[in-house]
Structures are given as C-alpha cells and as structure tokens.
Design a protein around this motif. Structure first.
Motif, PDB file in Angstrom:
ATOM      1  N   UNK A  79      29.394  13.224   2.321  1.00  0.00           N
ATOM      2  CA  UNK A  79      28.708  12.753   1.132  1.00  0.00           C
ATOM      3  C   UNK A  79      28.643  13.611  -0.011  1.00  0.00           C
ATOM      4  N   UNK A  80      29.340  13.725  -1.128  1.00  0.00           N
ATOM      5  CA  UNK A  80      29.002  14.826  -2.160  1.00  0.00           C
ATOM      6  C   UNK A  80      27.714  14.185  -2.904  1.00  0.00           C
ATOM      7  N   UNK A  81      28.020  12.848  -3.445  1.00  0.00           N
ATOM      8  CA  UNK A  81      26.895  12.087  -4.111  1.00  0.00           C
ATOM      9  C   UNK A  81      26.986  10.906  -3.994  1.00  0.00           C
ATOM     10  N   UNK A  82      25.764  10.240  -3.686  1.00  0.00           N
ATOM     11  CA  UNK A  82      25.567   8.979  -3.509  1.00  0.00           C
ATOM     12  C   UNK A  82      24.367   8.250  -4.552  1.00  0.00           C
ATOM     13  N   UNK A  83      24.674   7.387  -5.350  1.00  0.00           N
ATOM     14  CA  UNK A  83      23.656   6.904  -6.353  1.00  0.00           C
ATOM     15  C   UNK A  83      23.237   5.501  -6.046  1.00  0.00           C
ATOM     16  N   UNK A  84      22.077   5.168  -6.195  1.00  0.00           N
ATOM     17  CA  UNK A  84      21.369   3.851  -6.341  1.00  0.00           C
ATOM     18  C   UNK A  84      20.242   3.594  -7.439  1.00  0.00           C
ATOM     19  N   UNK A  85      20.453   2.522  -7.907  1.00  0.00           N
ATOM     20  CA  UNK A  85      19.532   2.097  -8.988  1.00  0.00           C
ATOM     21  C   UNK A  85      18.760   0.729  -8.928  1.00  0.00           C
ATOM     22  N   UNK A  86      17.642   0.636  -8.960  1.00  0.00           N
ATOM     23  CA  UNK A  86      16.977  -0.733  -8.666  1.00  0.00           C
ATOM     24  C   UNK A  86      15.730  -0.842  -9.791  1.00  0.00           C
ATOM     25  N   UNK A  87      15.362  -2.096  -9.664  1.00  0.00           N
ATOM     26  CA  UNK A  87      14.254  -2.377 -10.305  1.00  0.00           C
ATOM     27  C   UNK A  87      13.574  -3.562  -9.536  1.00  0.00           C
ATOM     28  N   UNK A  88      12.114  -3.196  -9.735  1.00  0.00           N
ATOM     29  CA  UNK A  88      11.255  -3.988  -8.825  1.00  0.00           C
ATOM     30  C   UNK A  88      10.058  -4.317  -9.716  1.00  0.00           C
ATOM     31  N   UNK A  89       9.490  -5.466  -9.551  1.00  0.00           N
ATOM     32  CA  UNK A  89       8.239  -6.001 -10.483  1.00  0.00           C
ATOM     33  C   UNK A  89       7.019  -5.703  -9.594  1.00  0.00           C
ATOM     34  N   UNK A  90       5.898  -5.723 -10.550  1.00  0.00           N
ATOM     35  CA  UNK A  90       4.472  -5.455  -9.645  1.00  0.00           C
ATOM     36  C   UNK A  90       4.249  -6.632  -9.209  1.00  0.00           C
ATOM     37  N   UNK A  91       3.386  -6.882  -8.273  1.00  0.00           N
ATOM     38  CA  UNK A  91       2.869  -7.936  -7.908  1.00  0.00           C
ATOM     39  C   UNK A  91       1.118  -7.868  -7.869  1.00  0.00           C
ATOM     40  N   UNK A  92       0.650  -9.051  -8.104  1.00  0.00           N
ATOM     41  CA  UNK A  92      -0.853  -9.127  -7.918  1.00  0.00           C
ATOM     42  C   UNK A  92      -1.373  -9.856  -6.740  1.00  0.00           C
ATOM     43  N   UNK A  93      -2.141  -9.256  -6.036  1.00  0.00           N
ATOM     44  CA  UNK A  93      -2.524 -10.046  -4.835  1.00  0.00           C
ATOM     45  C   UNK A  93      -3.603 -10.868  -5.000  1.00  0.00           C
ATOM     46  N   UNK A  94      -3.305 -12.181  -4.630  1.00  0.00           N
ATOM     47  CA  UNK A  94      -4.365 -13.269  -4.868  1.00  0.00           C
ATOM     48  C   UNK A  94      -5.275 -13.238  -3.332  1.00  0.00           C
ATOM     49  N   UNK A  95      -4.644 -13.183  -2.371  1.00  0.00           N
ATOM     50  CA  UNK A  95      -5.367 -12.835  -1.200  1.00  0.00           C
ATOM     51  C   UNK A  95      -5.211 -11.436  -0.946  1.00  0.00           C
ATOM     52  N   UNK A 115     -17.836  -5.614   5.649  1.00  0.00           N
ATOM     53  CA  UNK A 115     -16.329  -5.541   5.622  1.00  0.00           C
ATOM     54  C   UNK A 115     -15.855  -6.400   6.931  1.00  0.00           C
ATOM     55  N   UNK A 116     -16.622  -6.773   7.908  1.00  0.00           N
ATOM     56  CA  UNK A 116     -16.226  -7.551   9.019  1.00  0.00           C
ATOM     57  C   UNK A 116     -15.948  -9.099   8.699  1.00  0.00           C
ATOM     58  N   UNK A 117     -16.951  -9.328   8.068  1.00  0.00           N
ATOM     59  CA  UNK A 117     -16.919 -10.617   7.107  1.00  0.00           C
ATOM     60  C   UNK A 117     -15.699 -11.141   6.362  1.00  0.00           C
ATOM     61  N   UNK A 118     -15.494  -9.759   5.526  1.00  0.00           N
ATOM     62  CA  UNK A 118     -14.411  -9.544   4.467  1.00  0.00           C
ATOM     63  C   UNK A 118     -13.031 -10.388   5.420  1.00  0.00           C
ATOM     64  N   UNK A 119     -12.934  -9.274   6.524  1.00  0.00           N
ATOM     65  CA  UNK A 119     -11.656  -9.635   7.176  1.00  0.00           C
ATOM     66  C   UNK A 119     -11.417 -11.060   7.908  1.00  0.00           C
ATOM     67  N   UNK A 120     -12.698 -11.647   8.393  1.00  0.00           N
ATOM     68  CA  UNK A 120     -12.624 -12.880   8.769  1.00  0.00           C
ATOM     69  C   UNK A 120     -12.451 -14.014   7.888  1.00  0.00           C
ATOM     70  N   UNK A 121     -12.944 -13.997   6.599  1.00  0.00           N
ATOM     71  CA  UNK A 121     -12.947 -15.212   5.661  1.00  0.00           C
ATOM     72  C   UNK A 121     -11.626 -14.842   4.821  1.00  0.00           C
ATOM     73  N   UNK A 122     -11.007 -13.819   5.149  1.00  0.00           N
ATOM     74  CA  UNK A 122      -9.568 -13.517   4.251  1.00  0.00           C
ATOM     75  C   UNK A 122      -8.456 -14.142   5.007  1.00  0.00           C
ATOM     76  N   UNK A 123      -8.616 -14.156   6.288  1.00  0.00           N
ATOM     77  CA  UNK A 123      -7.841 -14.780   7.250  1.00  0.00           C
ATOM     78  C   UNK A 123      -7.840 -16.497   6.967  1.00  0.00           C
ATOM     79  N   UNK A 124      -8.976 -16.761   6.721  1.00  0.00           N
ATOM     80  CA  UNK A 124      -9.464 -18.537   6.478  1.00  0.00           C
ATOM     81  C   UNK A 124      -8.837 -18.518   4.971  1.00  0.00           C
ATOM     82  N   UNK A 125      -8.942 -17.603   3.982  1.00  0.00           N
ATOM     83  CA  UNK A 125      -8.404 -17.921   2.950  1.00  0.00           C
ATOM     84  C   UNK A 125      -6.998 -18.104   2.746  1.00  0.00           C
ATOM     85  N   UNK A 126      -6.277 -17.155   3.384  1.00  0.00           N
ATOM     86  CA  UNK A 126      -4.678 -17.104   3.499  1.00  0.00           C
ATOM     87  C   UNK A 126      -4.331 -18.635   3.988  1.00  0.00           C
ATOM     88  N   UNK A 127      -4.576 -19.074   4.876  1.00  0.00           N
ATOM     89  CA  UNK A 127      -4.265 -20.195   5.458  1.00  0.00           C
ATOM     90  C   UNK A 127      -4.538 -21.261   4.504  1.00  0.00           C
TER      91      UNK A 127
END
Length: 343
Positions: free
Chosen positions: A1-17, A205-217
């Motif tokens: 391989x002398x030269x290999x090129x790749x170009x890409x675009x990705x958009x941001x995401x905003x977490x809701x959970x 923090x432990x309550x955050x983890x527990x309720x985040x799982x419930x929120x996701x579902x």
C-alpha cells in the motif's frame, strides 16, 4: 500500500437517555445502555490518508496542526484498526468540525464516528456498521451512536465485542430539536473526568443507573407507539437526573452556567405561553437542547428569540447515518472552512 484514502461525514447525536459513567475505562464500556437522536445540523468531515512515506501520524483540526497530545489520541485510535488488519502505516488525518468543540454538543461523537468510517473506507475493511461501532466506541463512547441516523440505542453489552449501537427508528414523524447555544467555549471539566468523579463519589449514582434502565425501556415503547409527549417527558427527567449526580458528587460540580439556568427558565415560560410540548435536555456542557415537534420549531424559535439572540438558537431535524464522501465533497468542506463558515 503506497497510499489509501477514506473520507466520511458523521453527524452529532444528543442522548435522550444519557450515557454517564464507564464500567471499563480502557474499553469504554458504559454503566448503562443509552439512546440518542442524531442531528442534521451539526457534523464532522474527516479525511484519512494512509501513506507509506509518512514517518509519523499527522492530525489537523479545522486546518491547524494539532499538538503531540492530540495526535497521540488519534494514533491510539488508528492502532485499533491496524491491529485488526495486521499492519500499521502512518496516516494524515484532517478533520473539519461543523460543531463547537467540547461544549456539550457531542463534537467528539461526530469526530470519532467520521474518523472510524473514513478509516474503514480507506482500508476497505469488511465490517458491519454495528461492528464498526465497537471500534468507534474506543475513541468516544457516544460516537458509537453517531454511525446511525434517527433514534439510536447503544446497548451496553457484556463485553467489548457486543457493546455496540443499532438503529431504533428513523425519527421521521415530526421530530425536531432546538439548541440554545449559551456558551460555545471549551468546557472546564472534561466529560471523562466528570464521569469518573461522579461514579466514585455520588451517593445518587446507583439510583441513576437503576432508573436509567427503566427510562430506556419506557422510551423505546414510546418511540414504537410514536408517543411524543411521553418521549419528551422521559427525556427531560432523565437529563436532570444525570445532572443531579454531578451536584451530589463530592466535591459537587456542575456543567451549568448562569445562562444555562436562564435558558431553562425561558424554555419553561415559552412552552407554557405557547402550550406546545417542548422538553429540555443537557449533556456535559452549558447548552440547552429542546426536543420538540418539527412543526413547532419555528414558533418556539421566534418566542425564544425574545430571551436569547436568534443566532444562538439553532434548529435541527433528525440527521442521517454516517456516510462516505467524495473528494469533491471534501473540497467543498475545505472551502467552507476557508470562508469561515464552520462553527
């Protein structure tokens, strides 16, 4: 391989959970699964050129060569892919951020998702998008989700191999988001530092983890039923619960500024005045995001402009999955950079 090129675009995401906390810092394995909305308005374009004649990796962000510390982060990320193919050519990485960097607008998500896809394109890697997301995750956890469009879940998984993202819904049902940019400067406390401190010291923090799982579902059920108001209420509650963990850390800290509080109050006032469903969320930064119906964005933006400069209120529809760009596309992005039209 002398030269290999790749170009890409990705958009941001905003977490809701929200993703907030790692159970493995090296592998970027999260403490809980998360769900996000990819945004059309903010994105990163990245070009990767692997070249046998290079003697080291080079990283340019918005046309400026970056420090050794920043290059080291990119090099470590490239190592993951080169371990996969069994060889390690050096690369020139050029990124243009159409996102304020480190301001809680998910610039790292779009940055590492674009880099991952560009590398995969350059090296012609035969990977599914889900498999690629496990590589992107090692650069930035939230980048896992930016490889897909619309509503996206990052399943926490049981190991590095199955902690990956997958699409949930294209969000093509009158979904929109407004971003109140109260401060686009780099935040003082990096997300990585804030997460670790919170996990170690917050009694909430432990309550955050527990309720985040419930929120996701509950949120996945709301999306399946296209129940926007339930989706919005869960979004707002989950986001404020995450920030409660930072306020209860020892010592306490917050990503909010005085203007963040003013923005929150403005959103409450406007949604009551207009009687439209509009729900707040905030990530590790001072800016306020408002999940709303796309058909309501114009009215909300006009009403909020009484409280904040109109140019600081950015509207966005749901964004697409990350995709490969042509050289002509890349040259257009460079032209926008030269003209000062990047964020």
């Amino acid at each position: 391989m002398t030269q290999a090129v790749g170009i890409a675009r990705a958009h941001t995401n905003i977490a809701l959970i929200k993703y907030w906390g790692k159970r493995d810092k090296d592998l970027f394995l999260p403490m809980n699964s998360s769900l996000s909305l990819t945004l059309e308005a903010f994105y990163t374009d990245t070009k990767v050129t692997f070249d046998d004649e290079l003697i080291k990796d080079i990283f340019l962000l918005n046309g400026k060569e970056q420090s050794e510390k920043e290059v080291a982060k990119i090099s470590h990320f490239l190592d993951l892919f080169c371990e996969y193919i069994g060889k390690r050519p050096f690369a020139r990485v050029e990124s243009i951020n159409f996102v304020p960097t480190a301001a809680g607008l998910a610039s790292s998500a779009s940055a590492f998702a674009a880099l991952a896809l560009a590398v995969a394109d350059a090296l012609k890697l035969d990977m599914t998008r889900q498999e690629l997301s496990t590589f992107a995750r090692r650069g930035s956890g939230s980048s896992t989700r930016s490889l897909f469009g619309g509503f996206v879940e990052w399943a926490m998984g049981t190991s590095s191999e199955d902690s990956m993202a997958h699409p949930v819904d294209d969000a093509d049902w009158d979904i929109g988001m407004l971003v109140l940019v109260v401060d686009s400067q780099e935040k003082k406390i990096a997300s990585r530092i804030g997460m670790e401190h919170t996990v170690q010291t917050s009694p909430f923090y432990p309550a955050w983890i527990e309720t985040a799982r419930e929120d996701l579902q509950a949120m996945k059920a709301a999306i399946a039923e296209k129940d926007f108001e339930t989706l919005g209420r869960i979004t707002e509650h989950n986001g404020f619960k995450m920030h409660a963990t930072t306020l209860s850390a020892n010592p306490p800290f917050t990503y909010w500024s005085a203007d963040s509080l003013l923005a929150q109050e403005a959103v409450r006032l406007v949604r009551e005045e207009l009687q439209v469903p509009a729900y707040m969320t905030m990530d590790a930064g001072p800016n306020v995001k408002i999940l709303c119906r796309a058909s309501d964005m114009g009215r909300l933006q006009k009403a909020l402009s009484i409280h904040f400069p109109a140019e600081n209120i950015i509207s966005s529809l749901p964004g697409p999955a990350a995709y490969v760009l042509s050289e002509a596309d890349w040259q257009q992005s460079k032209m926008r950079l030269t003209e000062g039209n990047h964020i």
